[in-house]
Scaffold this motif. Structure first.
Motif, short mmCIF file in Angstrom:
data_model
loop_
_atom_site.label_atom_id
_atom_site.label_comp_id
_atom_site.label_asym_id
_atom_site.label_seq_id
_atom_site.Cartn_x
_atom_site.Cartn_y
_atom_site.Cartn_z
N ILE A 136 2.64 9.67 42.21
CA ILE A 136 1.53 9.67 43.18
C ILE A 136 0.18 9.40 42.53
N LEU A 137 0.15 9.34 41.20
CA LEU A 137 -1.10 9.01 40.53
C LEU A 137 -1.31 7.50 40.45
N LEU A 138 -0.27 6.74 40.82
CA LEU A 138 -0.37 5.28 40.74
C LEU A 138 -0.99 4.71 42.02
N ASP A 139 -1.25 3.40 41.99
CA ASP A 139 -1.77 2.73 43.19
C ASP A 139 -0.75 2.81 44.32
N GLN A 140 -1.27 2.82 45.53
CA GLN A 140 -0.42 2.93 46.71
C GLN A 140 0.68 1.87 46.74
N GLU A 141 0.32 0.62 46.38
CA GLU A 141 1.32 -0.45 46.46
C GLU A 141 2.48 -0.20 45.48
N LEU A 142 2.17 0.44 44.35
CA LEU A 142 3.23 0.75 43.38
C LEU A 142 4.09 1.92 43.86
N ILE A 143 3.43 2.90 44.47
CA ILE A 143 4.16 4.03 45.06
C ILE A 143 5.17 3.48 46.07
N ASP A 144 4.67 2.62 46.95
CA ASP A 144 5.53 2.08 48.01
C ASP A 144 6.67 1.26 47.42
N TYR A 145 6.37 0.52 46.38
CA TYR A 145 7.43 -0.28 45.75
C TYR A 145 8.55 0.62 45.23
N VAL A 146 8.18 1.70 44.53
CA VAL A 146 9.20 2.59 43.97
C VAL A 146 9.99 3.29 45.09
N VAL A 147 9.26 3.72 46.13
CA VAL A 147 9.93 4.38 47.26
C VAL A 147 10.97 3.43 47.89
N VAL A 148 10.56 2.21 48.14
CA VAL A 148 11.47 1.24 48.76
C VAL A 148 12.62 0.89 47.81
N HIS A 149 12.30 0.75 46.55
CA HIS A 149 13.32 0.45 45.54
C HIS A 149 14.45 1.49 45.58
N GLU A 150 14.05 2.77 45.52
CA GLU A 150 15.08 3.82 45.51
C GLU A 150 15.79 3.91 46.85
N LEU A 151 15.04 3.71 47.90
CA LEU A 151 15.63 3.73 49.25
C LEU A 151 16.73 2.67 49.36
N CYS A 152 16.46 1.48 48.86
CA CYS A 152 17.42 0.39 48.97
C CYS A 152 18.66 0.60 48.10
N HIS A 153 18.52 1.44 47.08
CA HIS A 153 19.69 1.77 46.27
C HIS A 153 20.70 2.60 47.05
N LEU A 154 20.28 3.16 48.16
CA LEU A 154 21.24 3.89 48.99
C LEU A 154 22.29 2.93 49.54
N ARG A 155 21.88 1.68 49.77
CA ARG A 155 22.81 0.68 50.29
C ARG A 155 23.44 -0.13 49.15
N GLU A 156 22.59 -0.52 48.21
CA GLU A 156 23.06 -1.34 47.08
C GLU A 156 22.78 -0.60 45.77
N MET A 157 23.85 -0.08 45.16
CA MET A 157 23.64 0.68 43.92
C MET A 157 23.59 -0.26 42.71
N ASN A 158 22.83 -1.30 42.82
CA ASN A 158 22.76 -2.29 41.74
C ASN A 158 21.47 -3.08 41.92
N HIS A 159 21.25 -4.05 41.04
CA HIS A 159 20.08 -4.91 41.20
C HIS A 159 20.51 -6.34 41.53
N SER A 160 21.44 -6.46 42.43
CA SER A 160 21.97 -7.76 42.85
C SER A 160 20.96 -8.47 43.76
N PRO A 161 21.17 -9.78 43.98
CA PRO A 161 20.29 -10.49 44.93
C PRO A 161 20.25 -9.80 46.30
N ALA A 162 21.38 -9.22 46.70
CA ALA A 162 21.42 -8.52 48.00
C ALA A 162 20.47 -7.33 48.01
N PHE A 163 20.42 -6.65 46.86
CA PHE A 163 19.51 -5.51 46.73
C PHE A 163 18.06 -5.97 46.88
N TRP A 164 17.70 -7.02 46.16
CA TRP A 164 16.31 -7.48 46.20
C TRP A 164 15.93 -8.05 47.57
N ARG A 165 16.91 -8.60 48.28
CA ARG A 165 16.62 -9.06 49.65
C ARG A 165 16.23 -7.88 50.54
#
Ligand SMILES: [Zn+2]
Length: 185
Positions: A136-165
């Motif tokens: 939470i000490l980081l910029d809002q855009e970085l906070i959101d990126y990390v939140v979304v990143h971890e959220l998307c791992h719920l569906r894709e437990m990898n860093h595949s193209p499907a994950f990044w989509r």
């Protein structure tokens, strides 16, 4: 009765007395070697301990030598700072998770705020998401990126193209943010 309590790593010995007439828990520091705690008859021991701990910032400086005191005070301040940040992090990150999960609708079990030294966040296959409180000490855009990143791992437990989509759905400039974050860690 002699008792002792651990205050921020220091074993503090004190005299303990109960009085039926007294209304409040009271701590008196007579000298570096003599601390007296008095309490009403009915007060639970756990409440007495909690009270003493809540006053440790006041008690410890009265007991130790100068260098010791400063060290302990710093530790105490750090601890309180961490507690405060952790609570803030819980509020902010749960709110951002809810916000983005309105788009995804994934199921997750728990959100935990931790003092992870090396990672900003993590997600387990059992559906629990962890965040570093420092996020939470980081910029809002970085906070959101990390939140979304971890959220998307719920569906894709990898860093595949499907994950990044999936990530791209709510963070179109994720590539830039990913690089920014990598520069920070
Ligand atoms: Zn990842």
């Amino acid at each position: 009765m002699h008792k002792s309590i651990n205050l921020d790593g220091i074993e503090v010995v004190y005299d303990f007395k109960r009085y039926s007439g007294s209304k409040n828990i009271k701590i008196t520091v007579f000298s570096t070697h003599r601390v007296l705690v008095t309490a009403p008859k009915r007060v639970r021991e756990s409440d007495v301990n909690a009270f003493i701990i809540s006053r440790s910032g006041w008690i410890l400086p009265l007991l130790g030598n100068e260098s010791n005191v400063n060290h302990k005070k710093n530790l105490l301040e750090k601890k309180m700072e961490y507690k405060k940040l952790k609570r803030r992090a819980e509020e902010i990150l749960s709110a951002r998770l809810r916000h983005f999960n309105a788009i995804y609708g994934f199921r997750f079990k728990s959100v935990k705020i931790r003092n992870q030294s090396s990672r900003w966040g993590s997600c387990s296959s059992s559906g629990s998401i962890n965040f570093n409180y420092r996020l939470i000490l980081l910029d809002q855009e970085l906070i959101d990126y990390v939140v979304v990143h971890e959220l998307c791992h719920l569906r894709e437990m990898n860093h595949s193209p499907a994950f990044w989509r999936l990530v791209e759905k709510s963070i179109p400039n994720y590539k830039v943010l990913k690089k920014k974050l990598a520069r920070l860690s």
